[in-house]
Scaffold this motif. Sequence first.
Motif, PDB file in Angstrom:
ATOM      1  N   GLY A 285       0.798  -1.228   0.000  1.00  0.00           N
ATOM      2  CA  GLY A 285       0.000   0.000   0.000  1.00  0.00           C
ATOM      3  C   GLY A 285       0.825   1.271   0.000  1.00  0.00           C
ATOM      4  O   GLY A 285       0.312   2.345  -0.311  1.00  0.00           O
ATOM      5  N   LEU A 286       2.111   1.172   0.348  1.00  0.00           N
ATOM      6  CA  LEU A 286       2.971   2.351   0.336  1.00  0.00           C
ATOM      7  C   LEU A 286       3.547   2.646  -1.047  1.00  0.00           C
ATOM      8  O   LEU A 286       4.224   3.663  -1.239  1.00  0.00           O
ATOM      9  N   GLY A 287       3.282   1.766  -1.997  1.00  0.00           N
ATOM     10  CA  GLY A 287       3.733   2.006  -3.371  1.00  0.00           C
ATOM     11  C   GLY A 287       5.238   2.158  -3.487  1.00  0.00           C
ATOM     12  O   GLY A 287       6.009   1.392  -2.900  1.00  0.00           O
ATOM     13  N   ALA A 288       5.658   3.207  -4.209  1.00  0.00           N
ATOM     14  CA  ALA A 288       7.079   3.420  -4.474  1.00  0.00           C
ATOM     15  C   ALA A 288       7.817   4.035  -3.300  1.00  0.00           C
ATOM     16  O   ALA A 288       9.023   4.266  -3.385  1.00  0.00           O
ATOM     17  N   ARG A 289       7.109   4.299  -2.179  1.00  0.00           N
ATOM     18  CA  ARG A 289       7.800   4.876  -1.022  1.00  0.00           C
ATOM     19  C   ARG A 289       8.531   3.829  -0.199  1.00  0.00           C
ATOM     20  O   ARG A 289       9.237   4.168   0.752  1.00  0.00           O
ATOM     21  N   VAL A 290       8.384   2.560  -0.547  1.00  0.00           N
ATOM     22  CA  VAL A 290       9.093   1.497   0.155  1.00  0.00           C
ATOM     23  C   VAL A 290       9.653   0.534  -0.874  1.00  0.00           C
ATOM     24  O   VAL A 290       9.041   0.277  -1.912  1.00  0.00           O
ATOM     25  N   GLU A 291      10.841   0.020  -0.594  1.00  0.00           N
ATOM     26  CA  GLU A 291      11.466  -0.987  -1.460  1.00  0.00           C
ATOM     27  C   GLU A 291      11.925  -2.150  -0.594  1.00  0.00           C
ATOM     28  O   GLU A 291      12.705  -1.981   0.342  1.00  0.00           O
ATOM     29  N   ILE A 292      11.401  -3.340  -0.902  1.00  0.00           N
ATOM     30  CA  ILE A 292      11.825  -4.550  -0.196  1.00  0.00           C
ATOM     31  C   ILE A 292      13.061  -5.103  -0.896  1.00  0.00           C
ATOM     32  O   ILE A 292      13.067  -5.296  -2.110  1.00  0.00           O
ATOM     33  N   LEU A 293      14.090  -5.387  -0.124  1.00  0.00           N
ATOM     34  CA  LEU A 293      15.338  -5.906  -0.685  1.00  0.00           C
ATOM     35  C   LEU A 293      15.456  -7.416  -0.519  1.00  0.00           C
ATOM     36  O   LEU A 293      16.022  -8.091  -1.374  1.00  0.00           O
ATOM     37  N   GLU A 294      14.950  -7.950   0.578  1.00  0.00           N
ATOM     38  CA  GLU A 294      14.967  -9.390   0.821  1.00  0.00           C
ATOM     39  C   GLU A 294      13.908  -9.736   1.866  1.00  0.00           C
ATOM     40  O   GLU A 294      13.466  -8.851   2.626  1.00  0.00           O
ATOM     41  N   PRO A 295      13.442 -10.983   1.850  1.00  0.00           N
ATOM     42  CA  PRO A 295      13.874 -12.139   1.068  1.00  0.00           C
ATOM     43  C   PRO A 295      13.261 -12.133  -0.337  1.00  0.00           C
ATOM     44  O   PRO A 295      12.324 -11.377  -0.593  1.00  0.00           O
ATOM     45  N   PRO A 296      13.754 -13.010  -1.214  1.00  0.00           N
ATOM     46  CA  PRO A 296      13.228 -13.073  -2.585  1.00  0.00           C
ATOM     47  C   PRO A 296      11.726 -13.349  -2.637  1.00  0.00           C
ATOM     48  O   PRO A 296      11.039 -12.857  -3.538  1.00  0.00           O
ATOM     49  N   ALA A 297      11.198 -14.136  -1.682  1.00  0.00           N
ATOM     50  CA  ALA A 297       9.765 -14.454  -1.697  1.00  0.00           C
ATOM     51  C   ALA A 297       8.919 -13.199  -1.557  1.00  0.00           C
ATOM     52  O   ALA A 297       7.847 -13.086  -2.175  1.00  0.00           O
ATOM     53  N   ALA A 298       9.359 -12.241  -0.759  1.00  0.00           N
ATOM     54  CA  ALA A 298       8.610 -11.000  -0.598  1.00  0.00           C
ATOM     55  C   ALA A 298       8.661 -10.170  -1.876  1.00  0.00           C
ATOM     56  O   ALA A 298       7.651  -9.579  -2.289  1.00  0.00           O
ATOM     57  N   ARG A 299       9.833 -10.118  -2.527  1.00  0.00           N
ATOM     58  CA  ARG A 299       9.946  -9.365  -3.774  1.00  0.00           C
ATOM     59  C   ARG A 299       9.087 -10.004  -4.867  1.00  0.00           C
ATOM     60  O   ARG A 299       8.427  -9.312  -5.646  1.00  0.00           O
ATOM     61  N   ALA A 300       9.051 -11.338  -4.910  1.00  0.00           N
ATOM     62  CA  ALA A 300       8.235 -12.030  -5.909  1.00  0.00           C
ATOM     63  C   ALA A 300       6.752 -11.761  -5.689  1.00  0.00           C
ATOM     64  O   ALA A 300       5.991 -11.567  -6.646  1.00  0.00           O
ATOM     65  N   ARG A 301       6.337 -11.717  -4.419  1.00  0.00           N
ATOM     66  CA  ARG A 301       4.930 -11.439  -4.134  1.00  0.00           C
ATOM     67  C   ARG A 301       4.562 -10.025  -4.556  1.00  0.00           C
ATOM     68  O   ARG A 301       3.493  -9.786  -5.132  1.00  0.00           O
ATOM     69  N   LEU A 302       5.464  -9.042  -4.322  1.00  0.00           N
ATOM     70  CA  LEU A 302       5.195  -7.675  -4.748  1.00  0.00           C
ATOM     71  C   LEU A 302       5.114  -7.576  -6.267  1.00  0.00           C
ATOM     72  O   LEU A 302       4.265  -6.864  -6.811  1.00  0.00           O
ATOM     73  N   ALA A 303       5.987  -8.279  -6.958  1.00  0.00           N
ATOM     74  CA  ALA A 303       5.950  -8.255  -8.428  1.00  0.00           C
ATOM     75  C   ALA A 303       4.632  -8.829  -8.943  1.00  0.00           C
ATOM     76  O   ALA A 303       4.031  -8.298  -9.885  1.00  0.00           O
ATOM     77  N   ALA A 304       4.171  -9.918  -8.307  1.00  0.00           N
ATOM     78  CA  ALA A 304       2.907 -10.525  -8.726  1.00  0.00           C
ATOM     79  C   ALA A 304       1.737  -9.574  -8.471  1.00  0.00           C
ATOM     80  O   ALA A 304       0.835  -9.431  -9.304  1.00  0.00           O
ATOM     81  N   LEU A 305       1.752  -8.909  -7.312  1.00  0.00           N
ATOM     82  CA  LEU A 305       0.694  -7.950  -7.009  1.00  0.00           C
ATOM     83  C   LEU A 305       0.700  -6.793  -8.004  1.00  0.00           C
ATOM     84  O   LEU A 305      -0.350  -6.328  -8.456  1.00  0.00           O
ATOM     85  N   ALA A 306       1.906  -6.323  -8.348  1.00  0.00           N
ATOM     86  CA  ALA A 306       2.010  -5.222  -9.305  1.00  0.00           C
ATOM     87  C   ALA A 306       1.424  -5.614 -10.653  1.00  0.00           C
ATOM     88  O   ALA A 306       0.714  -4.829 -11.301  1.00  0.00           O
ATOM     89  N   ALA A 307       1.706  -6.836 -11.095  1.00  0.00           N
ATOM     90  CA  ALA A 307       1.183  -7.308 -12.383  1.00  0.00           C
ATOM     91  C   ALA A 307      -0.339  -7.402 -12.340  1.00  0.00           C
ATOM     92  O   ALA A 307      -1.039  -7.007 -13.287  1.00  0.00           O
ATOM     93  N   GLU A 308      -0.879  -7.931 -11.224  1.00  0.00           N
ATOM     94  CA  GLU A 308      -2.333  -8.055 -11.102  1.00  0.00           C
ATOM     95  C   GLU A 308      -3.005  -6.679 -11.124  1.00  0.00           C
ATOM     96  O   GLU A 308      -4.029  -6.480 -11.796  1.00  0.00           O
ATOM     97  N   LEU A 309      -2.442  -5.717 -10.408  1.00  0.00           N
ATOM     98  CA  LEU A 309      -3.036  -4.397 -10.339  1.00  0.00           C
ATOM     99  C   LEU A 309      -2.922  -3.652 -11.668  1.00  0.00           C
ATOM    100  O   LEU A 309      -3.848  -2.948 -12.081  1.00  0.00           O
ATOM    101  N   ALA A 310      -1.785  -3.823 -12.334  1.00  0.00           N
ATOM    102  CA  ALA A 310      -1.610  -3.169 -13.638  1.00  0.00           C
ATOM    103  C   ALA A 310      -2.594  -3.726 -14.652  1.00  0.00           C
ATOM    104  O   ALA A 310      -3.157  -2.979 -15.465  1.00  0.00           O
TER     105      ALA A 310
END
Length: 333
Positions: A285-310
């Motif tokens: 919900g914080l959008g581009a104001r936060v960047e997750i660096l690790e673990p990879p599972a969290a980054r993959a989940r954010l990428a999937a959410l971004a694709a769904e929302l787009a």
Amino acid sequence: MRADRLVAALLFLQTRGRVTVAEVAAELEVSERTARRDLEALATAGIPVYSQRGRGGGWSLVGGARTDLTGLTAGEIRALFLVTGPSSATTPELRVALRKLVRALPATLRSGAEAASRAGVADGTDWSGSPDASASPYLDALRRAVLEQTQVRLGYTRPGRPPSERTVHPLGLAAKAGAWYLVAGTADGLRPFRLDRVTAVAPTGEPVVRPDGFDLSTAWRALAGRMEDRMLAATVRGRVEVSAEAVLEGLFGSRLRLGRTLADGWVEIEVDGPSAEVLAAQLAGLGARVEILEPPAARARLAALAAELAALYGPTRVLPGGVRESLRSETIP
């Protein structure tokens, strides 16, 4: 029980000074014949109670005799009424008991107790107007099962799982963070059951089997510790804009740890939660104001959410026939 009625009758006499049999019957919710027998029993037991016939007569304590059966200090009485007076979870039986206790208190303590009972209010809905999830309709039934030490057939549901039924041994109730939990013995040992997930309670009539040396406070601390461990099973690390710090603190509280401030003005963070995927969804919900660096599972989940929302909210064009086609890039940056 008659002993309870005799104590209540004595306190009523103490408070009112002089009472009629009809008043005692109404107070104790018994017949006048039973009330008269109770008053006579007090006199037979040596309590200085006497009756006076005629107009203005009734039953009284000789010489205004008094007995203090509560043993409570003024501070303890105020604390009791402050906690229980306005509570939406207070049962009708408890409200009646509190009213009787107020009437039994000496005049010097009564005003403080009454003021404490009016010093708070309980709103049974959340900010959306929905009923409080912690106010389970089965709370009273489970309280009775605990007090009567009777096993129950419990209907229960959990997110993502089918409803289930099981026979449990109710051992106690605990409240934490606005939610009630039943502590019960099961075939798999002690378990906590959240009351807003209970779907049915049916007493079996069989007695509860209590573990040797069972102590509710000790058992609850152990169960709560296990639940907290599950809630803090994963940690994500990343960085956040300074402007988002207050939002994160409100969202995660003590589960958020702030690190050093980086050269670009962002701040390093660590957040604990039940899983990397859940934390990623909460931080999205914080959008581009936060960047997750690790673990990879969290980054993959954010990428999937971004694709769904787009795909759902990206730019579209209307084709012949009214069909809508997305104009977004096939590559999500």
